[in-house]
Design a protein around this motif. Structure first.
Motif, PDB file in Angstrom:
ATOM      1  N   GLN A 140      22.429  36.304  26.850  1.00  0.00           N
ATOM      2  CA  GLN A 140      22.240  37.168  28.015  1.00  0.00           C
ATOM      3  C   GLN A 140      23.335  36.931  29.047  1.00  0.00           C
ATOM      4  N   PHE A 141      23.695  35.651  29.229  1.00  0.00           N
ATOM      5  CA  PHE A 141      24.752  35.344  30.192  1.00  0.00           C
ATOM      6  C   PHE A 141      26.076  35.958  29.755  1.00  0.00           C
ATOM      7  N   ALA A 142      26.352  35.871  28.437  1.00  0.00           N
ATOM      8  CA  ALA A 142      27.588  36.479  27.936  1.00  0.00           C
ATOM      9  C   ALA A 142      27.578  37.991  28.151  1.00  0.00           C
ATOM     10  N   GLU A 143      26.406  38.599  27.904  1.00  0.00           N
ATOM     11  CA  GLU A 143      26.299  40.039  28.128  1.00  0.00           C
ATOM     12  C   GLU A 143      26.476  40.371  29.602  1.00  0.00           C
ATOM     13  N   GLN A 144      25.885  39.537  30.481  1.00  0.00           N
ATOM     14  CA  GLN A 144      26.048  39.761  31.925  1.00  0.00           C
ATOM     15  C   GLN A 144      27.497  39.585  32.336  1.00  0.00           C
ATOM     16  N   GLN A 145      28.172  38.581  31.736  1.00  0.00           N
ATOM     17  CA  GLN A 145      29.586  38.389  32.047  1.00  0.00           C
ATOM     18  C   GLN A 145      30.402  39.602  31.633  1.00  0.00           C
ATOM     19  N   GLU A 146      30.102  40.130  30.445  1.00  0.00           N
ATOM     20  CA  GLU A 146      30.826  41.320  29.982  1.00  0.00           C
ATOM     21  C   GLU A 146      30.540  42.514  30.895  1.00  0.00           C
ATOM     22  N   SER A 147      29.245  42.648  31.284  1.00  0.00           N
ATOM     23  CA  SER A 147      28.892  43.732  32.202  1.00  0.00           C
ATOM     24  C   SER A 147      29.601  43.552  33.542  1.00  0.00           C
ATOM     25  N   PHE A 148      29.631  42.286  34.012  1.00  0.00           N
ATOM     26  CA  PHE A 148      30.320  42.020  35.280  1.00  0.00           C
ATOM     27  C   PHE A 148      31.808  42.336  35.161  1.00  0.00           C
ATOM     28  N   ARG A 149      32.402  41.979  33.990  1.00  0.00           N
ATOM     29  CA  ARG A 149      33.826  42.269  33.802  1.00  0.00           C
ATOM     30  C   ARG A 149      34.079  43.769  33.835  1.00  0.00           C
ATOM     31  N   LEU A 150      33.195  44.524  33.161  1.00  0.00           N
ATOM     32  CA  LEU A 150      33.351  45.980  33.170  1.00  0.00           C
ATOM     33  C   LEU A 150      33.161  46.544  34.572  1.00  0.00           C
ATOM     34  N   GLN A 151      32.119  46.028  35.275  1.00  0.00           N
ATOM     35  CA  GLN A 151      31.880  46.493  36.644  1.00  0.00           C
ATOM     36  C   GLN A 151      33.054  46.143  37.556  1.00  0.00           C
ATOM     37  N   ARG A 152      33.604  44.928  37.334  1.00  0.00           N
ATOM     38  CA  ARG A 152      34.744  44.516  38.148  1.00  0.00           C
ATOM     39  C   ARG A 152      35.942  45.420  37.888  1.00  0.00           C
ATOM     40  N   SER A 153      36.148  45.754  36.607  1.00  0.00           N
ATOM     41  CA  SER A 153      37.249  46.663  36.272  1.00  0.00           C
ATOM     42  C   SER A 153      37.026  48.025  36.927  1.00  0.00           C
ATOM     43  N   GLU A 154      35.767  48.486  36.856  1.00  0.00           N
ATOM     44  CA  GLU A 154      35.457  49.765  37.490  1.00  0.00           C
ATOM     45  C   GLU A 154      35.655  49.687  39.000  1.00  0.00           C
ATOM     46  N   MET A 155      35.228  48.545  39.589  1.00  0.00           N
ATOM     47  CA  MET A 155      35.376  48.388  41.038  1.00  0.00           C
ATOM     48  C   MET A 155      36.848  48.332  41.435  1.00  0.00           C
ATOM     49  N   ILE A 156      37.652  47.635  40.600  1.00  0.00           N
ATOM     50  CA  ILE A 156      39.084  47.576  40.896  1.00  0.00           C
ATOM     51  C   ILE A 156      39.690  48.975  40.847  1.00  0.00           C
ATOM     52  N   ALA A 157      39.295  49.719  39.775  1.00  0.00           N
ATOM     53  CA  ALA A 157      39.800  51.085  39.660  1.00  0.00           C
ATOM     54  C   ALA A 157      39.305  51.938  40.832  1.00  0.00           C
ATOM     55  N   LYS A 158      38.016  51.760  41.196  1.00  0.00           N
ATOM     56  CA  LYS A 158      37.461  52.520  42.309  1.00  0.00           C
ATOM     57  C   LYS A 158      38.141  52.140  43.616  1.00  0.00           C
ATOM     58  N   GLN A 159      38.389  50.811  43.769  1.00  0.00           N
ATOM     59  CA  GLN A 159      39.073  50.370  44.986  1.00  0.00           C
ATOM     60  C   GLN A 159      40.464  50.980  45.088  1.00  0.00           C
ATOM     61  N   ALA A 160      41.172  50.992  43.946  1.00  0.00           N
ATOM     62  CA  ALA A 160      42.504  51.606  43.967  1.00  0.00           C
ATOM     63  C   ALA A 160      42.412  53.083  44.334  1.00  0.00           C
ATOM     64  N   GLU A 161      41.383  53.745  43.766  1.00  0.00           N
ATOM     65  CA  GLU A 161      41.196  55.162  44.095  1.00  0.00           C
ATOM     66  C   GLU A 161      40.866  55.344  45.576  1.00  0.00           C
TER      67      GLU A 161
END
Length: 338
Positions: A140-161
């Motif tokens: 579950q932690f690994a899945e949460q880490q992957e979800s967090f990584r995806l969310q972080r990538s989305e947030m970075i992209a959103k922040q850039a936008e």
């Protein structure tokens, strides 16, 4: 022989079991050594007795032919044999008692061993359950880490936008500020002839304020615009007619002296509203191209003073009409909200 094999087999089983603690193993070994020693002594005594019995038997056989002569010797030998048999019986009973006690002790140790094994089994199952729970949590932690990584990538992209949108919005706001400054310059140039007559143009909070004192605009206690005030409104209307992007707010203000007129107006609030609407009507009269939906009129009476009403200068500053010009940011705000 069977008891001895059982004894050795039990000891071997206890020695090989990894579930018995070291202290219990040492205790069992000590008892085993003592029992083995006692057994060996008993066995040695038994062997000695057997040898003695054999010797007596040989002697008895040798003396059989001399039975008559050696009857008394035979009787003595019989007595000796009986004594030895009783001794052997006592030794056998002692051995049986020792073996029974030992077997009872072994049975007790077996019960302890079984309890220890059951406890170990339960602890092993508990450990396996914990390990499975840990594995699930790690997954579950690994899945949460992957979800967090995806969310972080989305947030970075959103922040850039958002940064791009912010830069675009800032550029648009700066353009609006330049437009507003241009409006202020236009209004200032159009009303430059009234600057020394109680009219002031300034930029504040992203808006252009055209402040006109009542000495320029209205007679005391009246909402009829003076001729010179009407000329100023006429010049201002030309500018506002050209720029269709501005929102126009007309605000009337008074000092705190009570209204003493004999008209339908009852107080300073009414008077400030009437003066604001009079200005609006003049703007629309001299600027027919001005969209009436761009204009608002309001009166604040004496409740929004610019200066202290305790002095004549303060009262004069508070008796004013303000025309507030602001850019229409609806389109820009819609873009920011998207």
């Amino acid at each position: 022989m069977i008891k001895r094999n059982l004894f050795y087999g039990t000891l071997a089983m206890l020695a090989m079991s990894s579930c018995v603690s070291l202290s219990e193993h040492e205790s069992l070994k000590t008892k085993y050594d003592q029992t083995a020693k006692q057994y060996n002594l008993t066995r040695q005594e038994l062997e000695e007795i057997k040898e003695e019995n054999a010797a007596l038997t040989r002697q008895n056989n040798a003396l059989t032919s001399e039975y008559g002569e050696l009857a008394s010797s035979k009787n003595r030998c019989d007595l000796t044999v009986d004594s030895l048999n009783r001794r052997i019986e006592r030794l056998r009973q002692h051995y049986d008692t020792t073996m029974e006690n030992y077997m009872q002790e072994v049975a007790g140790k077996n019960r302890d061993l079984n309890r220890a094994q059951n406890l170990l089994t339960a602890r092993t199952k508990e450990l396996n359950d914990k390990e499975e729970e840990l594995r699930i949590k790690e997954q579950q932690f690994a899945e949460q880490q992957e979800s967090f990584r995806l969310q972080r990538s989305e947030m970075i992209a959103k922040q850039a936008e958002l940064e791009r949108e912010e830069a675009a919005t800032r550029a648009q706001l700066e353009a609006k500020e330049h437009e507003l400054e241009a409006v202020r310059n236009s209004v200032t140039n159009a009303l430059i002839g009234f600057a020394d007559k109680g009219l002031k143009v300034e930029t504040k909070d992203g808006k252009v304020y055209v402040s006109m004192e009542n000495k320029l605009m209205f007679p005391s206690a009246s909402w009829t615009v003076s001729k010179e005030g009407a000329n100023a409104i006429k010049e201002l209307a030309k500018v506002l007619e050209q720029d269709t992007t501005l929102n126009i707010m007309v605000e009337g203000h008074t000092d705190n002296d009570p209204y003493r007129g004999n008209t339908a107006v009852k107080d300073n609030w009414d008077l400030s509203v009437m003066r604001a609407t009079a200005i609006v009507k003049l703007l629309l009269q001299h600027g027919p191209g001005i969209d009436p939906t761009r204009i608002e009129a309001s009166g604040h009476g004496e409740f929004a003073p610019k200066a202290d009403n305790s002095t004549a200068e303060g009262k004069a500053a508070n008796r004013r009409t303000e025309i507030i010009l602001s850019p229409n940011l609806d389109k820009l705000l819609r873009q920011m909200a998207q």
